[in-house]
Structures are given as structure tokens and as C-alpha cells.
Design a protein around this motif. Structure first.
Motif, PDB file in Angstrom:
ATOM      1  N   GLN A  10      -8.564  -4.272   6.845  1.00 37.95           N
ATOM      2  CA  GLN A  10      -9.112  -3.832   5.558  1.00 37.95           C
ATOM      3  C   GLN A  10      -8.033  -3.113   4.746  1.00 37.95           C
ATOM      4  N   GLY A  11      -6.796  -3.565   4.907  1.00 37.83           N
ATOM      5  CA  GLY A  11      -5.677  -2.979   4.164  1.00 37.83           C
ATOM      6  C   GLY A  11      -5.062  -1.809   4.920  1.00 37.83           C
ATOM      7  N   HIS A  48      -6.667   5.291 -11.155  1.00 40.10           N
ATOM      8  CA  HIS A  48      -7.134   4.725  -9.883  1.00 40.10           C
ATOM      9  C   HIS A  48      -7.527   5.833  -8.907  1.00 40.10           C
ATOM     10  N   TYR A  94     -18.957  -9.413  10.210  1.00 38.93           N
ATOM     11  CA  TYR A  94     -18.331  -8.831  11.410  1.00 38.93           C
ATOM     12  C   TYR A  94     -19.365  -8.699  12.533  1.00 38.93           C
ATOM     13  N   CYS A 137      -9.026  -0.096   1.789  1.00 35.38           N
ATOM     14  CA  CYS A 137     -10.486  -0.093   1.734  1.00 35.38           C
ATOM     15  C   CYS A 137     -11.050   1.288   2.100  1.00 35.38           C
ATOM     16  N   PRO A 138     -11.961   1.821   1.292  1.00 37.77           N
ATOM     17  CA  PRO A 138     -12.594   3.096   1.650  1.00 37.77           C
ATOM     18  C   PRO A 138     -13.769   2.909   2.622  1.00 37.77           C
ATOM     19  N   THR A 187     -17.881   0.450   8.082  1.00 41.17           N
ATOM     20  CA  THR A 187     -17.822  -0.831   8.792  1.00 41.17           C
ATOM     21  C   THR A 187     -17.911  -0.606  10.304  1.00 41.17           C
ATOM     22  N   GLN A 199     -14.228  -8.097  -6.511  1.00 44.37           N
ATOM     23  CA  GLN A 199     -14.066  -6.784  -7.163  1.00 44.37           C
ATOM     24  C   GLN A 199     -14.482  -6.762  -8.631  1.00 44.37           C
ATOM     25  N   ALA A 213     -21.434  -7.352   3.568  1.00 42.09           N
ATOM     26  CA  ALA A 213     -20.406  -8.210   4.183  1.00 42.09           C
ATOM     27  C   ALA A 213     -20.142  -7.836   5.642  1.00 42.09           C
ATOM     28  N   PHE A 270     -11.378 -12.629   8.521  1.00 41.48           N
ATOM     29  CA  PHE A 270     -12.252 -12.239   7.414  1.00 41.48           C
ATOM     30  C   PHE A 270     -11.452 -12.241   6.106  1.00 41.48           C
ATOM     31  N   GLN A 286     -10.379  -1.463  -8.047  1.00 42.87           N
ATOM     32  CA  GLN A 286      -9.252  -2.232  -7.504  1.00 42.87           C
ATOM     33  C   GLN A 286      -8.316  -2.725  -8.608  1.00 42.87           C
ATOM     34  N   THR A 296      -4.077 -10.302   0.819  1.00 36.49           N
ATOM     35  CA  THR A 296      -4.308  -9.602  -0.427  1.00 36.49           C
ATOM     36  C   THR A 296      -3.135  -9.947  -1.345  1.00 36.49           C
ATOM     37  N   THR A 315      -3.947   4.621  -2.357  1.00 36.74           N
ATOM     38  CA  THR A 315      -3.594   3.189  -2.430  1.00 36.74           C
ATOM     39  C   THR A 315      -4.879   2.359  -2.513  1.00 36.74           C
ATOM     40  N   PRO A 325     -19.826  -5.114  -0.129  1.00 35.19           N
ATOM     41  CA  PRO A 325     -19.086  -5.062   1.145  1.00 35.19           C
ATOM     42  C   PRO A 325     -19.902  -4.490   2.289  1.00 35.19           C
ATOM     43  N   THR A 326     -20.922  -3.657   1.985  1.00 29.17           N
ATOM     44  CA  THR A 326     -21.765  -3.166   3.086  1.00 29.17           C
ATOM     45  C   THR A 326     -22.520  -4.353   3.696  1.00 29.17           C
ATOM     46  N   TYR A 355       0.858  -1.182   0.000  1.00 33.16           N
ATOM     47  CA  TYR A 355       0.000   0.000   0.000  1.00 33.16           C
ATOM     48  C   TYR A 355       0.892   1.230   0.000  1.00 33.16           C
TER      49      TYR A 355
HETATM   50  C1  HEM Z   1     -16.815  -6.245   5.763  1.00 32.41           C
HETATM   51  C2  HEM Z   1     -15.941  -5.370   5.917  1.00 32.41           C
HETATM   52  C3  HEM Z   1     -14.883  -5.138   4.886  1.00 32.41           C
HETATM   53  C4  HEM Z   1     -13.709  -5.820   4.703  1.00 32.41           C
HETATM   54  C5  HEM Z   1     -13.188  -7.005   5.504  1.00 32.41           C
HETATM   55  C6  HEM Z   1     -13.021  -5.191   3.596  1.00 32.41           C
HETATM   56  C7  HEM Z   1     -11.757  -5.542   3.168  1.00 32.41           C
HETATM   57  C8  HEM Z   1     -11.074  -4.877   2.167  1.00 32.41           C
HETATM   58  C9  HEM Z   1      -9.679  -5.063   1.833  1.00 32.41           C
HETATM   59  C10 HEM Z   1      -8.721  -5.995   2.556  1.00 32.41           C
HETATM   60  C11 HEM Z   1      -9.392  -4.268   0.769  1.00 32.41           C
HETATM   61  C12 HEM Z   1      -8.028  -4.099   0.093  1.00 32.41           C
HETATM   62  C13 HEM Z   1      -7.873  -4.993  -1.121  1.00 32.41           C
HETATM   63  C14 HEM Z   1      -6.506  -4.824  -1.756  1.00 32.41           C
HETATM   64  O1  HEM Z   1      -5.509  -4.702  -1.062  1.00 32.41           O
HETATM   65  O2  HEM Z   1      -6.433  -4.858  -2.991  1.00 32.41           O
HETATM   66  C15 HEM Z   1     -10.619  -3.597   0.409  1.00 32.41           C
HETATM   67  C16 HEM Z   1     -10.760  -2.756  -0.672  1.00 32.41           C
HETATM   68  C17 HEM Z   1     -11.949  -2.173  -1.041  1.00 32.41           C
HETATM   69  N1  HEM Z   1     -13.098  -2.125  -0.281  1.00 32.41           N
HETATM   70 FE1  HEM Z   1     -13.409  -3.025   1.476  1.00 32.41          FE
HETATM   71  N2  HEM Z   1     -13.812  -4.177   3.109  1.00 32.41           N
HETATM   72  C18 HEM Z   1     -14.941  -4.103   3.868  1.00 32.41           C
HETATM   73  C19 HEM Z   1     -15.959  -3.164   3.763  1.00 32.41           C
HETATM   74  C20 HEM Z   1     -16.094  -2.283   2.716  1.00 32.41           C
HETATM   75  C21 HEM Z   1     -17.181  -1.330   2.544  1.00 32.41           C
HETATM   76  C22 HEM Z   1     -18.290  -1.106   3.572  1.00 32.41           C
HETATM   77  C23 HEM Z   1     -16.987  -0.729   1.327  1.00 32.41           C
HETATM   78  C24 HEM Z   1     -17.779   0.345   0.618  1.00 32.41           C
HETATM   79  C25 HEM Z   1     -18.839   0.886   0.992  1.00 32.41           C
HETATM   80  C26 HEM Z   1     -15.792  -1.307   0.731  1.00 32.41           C
HETATM   81  C27 HEM Z   1     -15.298  -1.018  -0.535  1.00 32.41           C
HETATM   82  C28 HEM Z   1     -14.044  -1.394  -0.975  1.00 32.41           C
HETATM   83  C29 HEM Z   1     -13.485  -0.987  -2.260  1.00 32.41           C
HETATM   84  C30 HEM Z   1     -14.194  -0.177  -3.340  1.00 32.41           C
HETATM   85  C31 HEM Z   1     -12.167  -1.472  -2.295  1.00 32.41           C
HETATM   86  C32 HEM Z   1     -11.155  -1.296  -3.425  1.00 32.41           C
HETATM   87  C33 HEM Z   1     -10.289  -0.085  -3.106  1.00 32.41           C
HETATM   88  C34 HEM Z   1      -9.174   0.174  -4.099  1.00 32.41           C
HETATM   89  O3  HEM Z   1      -8.790  -0.724  -4.835  1.00 32.41           O
HETATM   90  O4  HEM Z   1      -8.659   1.299  -4.108  1.00 32.41           O
HETATM   91  N3  HEM Z   1     -15.281  -2.227   1.602  1.00 32.41           N
HETATM   92  N4  HEM Z   1     -11.620  -3.946   1.288  1.00 32.41           N
END
Ligand code: HEM
Length: 441
Positions: A368-369, A109, A266, A379-380, A385, A96, A262, A305, A102, A309, A376, A259-260, A76
Motif C-alpha cells: 500500500q505504498g 496535501h 484481501y 496509504c493511510p 486493512t 482517487q 476493497a 492487488f 492523492q 503506482t 507522502t 478502499p474499505t 514516497y
Molecule cells: C484494500 C486495501 C488497500 C490497498 C491495496 C491500498 C493501496 C493504496 C496505495 C498503493 C496507495 C498509494 C497510491 C500512490 O502512491 O499514489 C494508496 C493511497 C491511498 N489510500 Fe489506500 N489501499 C487500501 C486500503 C485503504 C483504506 C482502508 C483507506 C481508507 C480508509 C485507504 C485510503 C487511501 C487514500 C486516501 C490514499 C491516498 C493517500 C495520499 O495520496 O496521500 N486505502 N492506497
């Protein structure tokens, strides 16, 4: 199992090859180990090698596995990495997918990521989501009261799907079907074969429906509120000024919805932690919710979870004295980094007193990264969460009484994604606030 444990058991101690600076797994292929060890795979490999870096093969493809804060900095932050080609198709298509944020790098990006930040990291928008989540949970309570018992993991996914649909402006969808489709995208991402194929097939249908919805919005046939994600995604312009193709817009809408939903996983682990941590449960039940954030963050740290990555180098890189060639597949241990005793003493003990926070930019607390969210792949969705989890603590402790009947609460670390085996059954649910009268009166 560590190297010394292996030695003590009299098993074959790995003969780490000395010729390379990066320790190499002596097994021909690590795939069986990955299936057997699941979340512990990279940590076991690194422990055996006595290093935070080790190479192995997964399905005959060379991969270098890393863990720890410095490796998080590489994944990152460093230039010269891409997520394209790093994730097996069976996982990518359910999570994704192609064309998503991603899969982009550099200015493209950052431009697309800004769209996600404007939706998911805006406090007022997130507060609206939390209100909708609370409403949907309360609306489900009378039905839960009528049932002898519910499986929280399933019910949380349904409640979150309804809230996420309202919040994103994705209305008039078959919500229970959508909830099941989304649940499967998450649940089957770590499996291979027919279960995974079926989930992929169902996802194609979901994407088609969302893609048609985007077209209708652009044609003025559906007019979403200007504050919704549907509006933002449908009219988003890429760096060159063009609109996203409807199928990519659908993928990005799913990248908010899925992911919401997901977060329900948790919330399931959260209910498990409340069940086991009686002192905390009583504190929250008394109405003192000041430390709910600390509790939620420790649940994010300790619960399995997102295990790893992955990325691929686009040019030769040097990391901590090691040469990483171009086109090299890399895997980063997220689970192992958040369970490393060097970073988190007594890592398998639940201790909300650690006072962790996603806002702290700690490069070892990475469920979440890590790194800078705007530039980077971090995760946004961390604010969403944690806020949803805090609200779930309030709902579970203040809005309802329930029992936790006897059930199998074991968590298998070789099932990805993991869950309490029973899905967390709650019984004899009674509303505490009386917001809705129960059927029994
Ligand atoms: C359940 C809880 C969540 C977990 C465990 C989680 C986990 C992650 C992780 C580990 C990454 C990084 C992936 C990488 O390194 O390539 C990521 C990216 C991302 N997450 Fe989450 N996430 C969660 C919740 C959310 C929520 C609530 C949203 C949006 C509302 C979200 C949207 C995204 C997006 C769009 C990316 C891609 C970001 C990018 O590539 O710049 N995630 N998530």
C-alpha cells in the motif's frame, strides 16, 4: 520471462540500447506486453534489462519504470513529483478521482492528509469499525447458512459496505446498490472500454448522492455523529479556511468507503491462504490468534492487488546516477518490489514467519505504498486493512465452519485487479457460535 529464458526459447532477445544510461525496451511500445504480463510487466522488463530501471512506452507515451527500496524512496519522499497526469483517466475516475488528496502536493496535501489520518489511523475509531464489521458479518451468517454456497468476494464486499456506511455515518443509502457500485469501481479500474465506462457512469451517480448528503449535513438537515467521517469531511476546512466543495467532499468520502470495501479482496485471498495452509488454519481454529497479524501481512505481501503506482516529475531529478528529465512519466513496481527475491527470499512461497508489519516502515514491503504516511502518498488505510483482515481470520476460523468445494482457484496475473477465478466459493456454512439460529433450526 527473464532475458536468459527468452534466449533459451530462441525468441527475439531484447537488444537493449547502450546509448542511454537507462536501458530502453527495444519494443516500439510496451502496451501489449502490459496487457499480457499484467502484474509481472515491470519486473519482466527490468529482469530483461538486468537493472532496476528501464524505459519503455505505454500507449506511445514514454515511461521510466523502477522497482526496489531506493525507487520507493524516490516515489514516497522526494520533492519534484506529482500524481497529477500520472494515472490514465479510466483508472483515476474510478479510484482517487480529480481534486482528491492523492492529486495534491506540498502543504495542501499534508493538510488534507491530516484529515485522513485523524479518521483512519485513530485506534479507537478503527476499533469501532472492526466491531461494526463483526456485527454485519454475524448478521449475514444465517442467510449464508440458508444458501448452499456463497461467493466470498461478493459477500465480503456487501458486509464491508454495510459496516463502512455505518462507520462513516453515510446512512439511508441504498446499500446493496452502493455495494455493487463500489465493487465495480475497484473491479473495473483495470479494464478499458464499455465495462469501464459503465462503472464510471455509475460512479457519477454515487458521487452525486454523497455530494447531496454533504449539503444536507451542512444545512443541518442530517446530523451525523461527531465521531464519523461524514461529519469530519463535511466540516473540514482547507489550509485557506474554506470548506471543501461538496463534490470534492463526496470524492473524499468515497476515498474512505471504496478502499474499505476493497479490503474484501484481501479477505478473499486470506480465505484462499487459510484453505491452503492447513497448519495455520488449525492453529487459528484452536483459538490461538496471536499470530493472525503475521498471517494477514503475508497475505498482503503475496497477493496481487495494486500492481504499480505512477508519478510525473515536475523538475529534473537525479536518482541512483540516472538523470530523470522534467515532465517525465514514472511507474513504480509495487508488486515486483514485494516479490523480489533479494528482499523476500523464496518470494512466491507463503511464509507468515516473515513477521512483516505495516508499522515496520520497511521500504520493500509496500503493498500500500511506502515512506512517511503523513507527508507522502502512502496509504493511510493500512491499520484498517490489517485489523479487518485479522478480524476476518477470527470470523472464518472461530465463528463458522464451511467447506471449500471444488472450484477454479487459479489467479491470473494479467487481470488487474487479480482474484481467485471463482471468487472463492464457500459451501455448507454453519455458525459455530450459534449467535443466530439457522433457518433449519
Ligand atoms: C484494500 C486495501 C488497500 C490497498 C491495496 C491500498 C493501496 C493504496 C496505495 C498503493 C496507495 C498509494 C497510491 C500512490 O502512491 O499514489 C494508496 C493511497 C491511498 N489510500 Fe489506500 N489501499 C487500501 C486500503 C485503504 C483504506 C482502508 C483507506 C481508507 C480508509 C485507504 C485510503 C487511501 C487514500 C486516501 C490514499 C491516498 C493517500 C495520499 O495520496 O496521500 N486505502 N492506497
Amino acid at each position: 520471462m527473464t532475458a536468459s529464458e527468452r534466449d533459451m526459447r530462441g525468441g527475439a532477445a531484447p537488444a537493449w540500447a547502450g546509448e542511454s544510461r537507462i536501458p530502453r525496451d527495444p519494443r516500439l511500445d510496451g502496451s501489449v506486453g502490459l496487457l499480457r504480463e499484467g502484474y509481472r510487466f515491470i519486473s519482466d522488463l527490468c529482469d530483461s534489462a538486468g537493472s532496476d530501471i528501464a524505459s519503455t512506452r505505454i500507449r506511445l507515451r514514454d515511461v521510466i519504470c523502477l522497482r526496489g527500496g531506493s525507487a520507493v524512496g524516490l516515489f514516497y519522499g522526494a520533492e519534484g513529483l506529482t500524481r497529477v497526469g500520472a494515472i490514465p483517466g479510466s483508472v483515476l475516475h474510478l479510484l482517487q478521482d480529480r481534486g482528491s488528496v492523492q492529486q495534491l502536493e506540498g502543504p495542501e496535501h499534508r493538510h488534507r492528509k491530516a484529515l485522513f489520518l485523524s479518521i483512519a489511523m485513530d485506534r479507537a475509531r478503527v476499533a469501532t469499525l472492526i466491531e461494526m464489521f463483526r456485527d454485519e458479518w454475524r448478521a449475514a451468517l444465517p442467510d449464508w447458512e440458508r444458501q448452499e454456497r456463497i461467493v466470498l468476494q461478493q459477500e465480503a464486499a456487501r458486509v464491508l459496505t454495510r459496516a463502512a456506511c455505518r462507520w462513516t455515518g453515510v446512512e439511508n443509502q441504498p446499500e446493496d446498490r452502493l455495494a455493487d457500485e463500489i465493487f465495480d469501481m475497484i473491479d473495473k479500474a483495470g479494464s478499458f472500454g464499455p465495462r469501464n465506462w459503465l462503472a464510471q457512469l455509475r460512479r457519477v451517480g454515487t458521487e452525486r448522492r454523497l455530494s447531496r448528503l454533504v449539503e444536507k449535513v451542512r444545512a443541518g438537515e442530517v446530523v451525523p455523529d461527531a465521531a464519523t467521517a461524514l461529519h469530519a469531511v463535511a466540516f473540514h476546512r482547507d489550509a485557506a479556511g474554506g470548506m471543501l466543495p461538496p463534490e470534492i467532499a463526496a470524492v473524499e468520502l468515497l476515498n474512505i468507503l471504496r478502499p474499505t470495501v476493497a479490503v474484501g479482496r484481501y479477505i478473499t485471498f486470506l480465505a484462499l491462504a487459510l484453505h491452503r495452509e492447513a497448519t495455520w488454519r488449525e492453529l487459528f481454529r484452536s483459538g490461538n490468534l496471536e499470530l493472525a497479524g503475521d498471517f494477514a501481512e503475508e497475505v498482503r505481501r503475496i497477493s496481487p492487488f495494486f500492481p504499480f503506482t505512477a508519478a510525473v516529475t515536475t523538475r529534473p531529478l537525479r536518482w541512483e546516477g540516472h538523470d530523470l528529465p522534467a515532465d517525465q512519466w514514472l511507474m513504480l513496481d509495487l508488486y515486483g518490489t514485494t516479490h523480489d527475491a533479494r528482499n523476500f527470499p523464496d518470494p512466491h512461497r507463503f511464509r507468515a514467519e516473515r513477521m512483516l508489519s505495516w508499522a515496520g516502515q520497511d521500504d520493500c514491503f509496500v503493498p500500500q505504498g511506502g515512506g512517511d504516511v503523513a507527508t507522502t502518498h502512502r496509504c493511510p488505510g493500512e491499520m484498517i486493512t490489517v485489523e479487518l483482515m485479522k478480524e476476518a481470520i477470527r470470523l472464518l476460523c472461530r465463528d463458522m465452519d464451511y467447506e471449500v468445494p471444488e472450484q477454479d482457484l487459479g489467479v491470473r496475473l494479467n487481470r488487474i485487479p487479480a482474484q481467485p477465478r471463482s471468487g472463492m466459493i464457500l459451501g455448507r456454512i454453519r455458525s459455530r457460535t450459534g449467535t443466530e439460529p439457522s433457518a433449519a433450526g
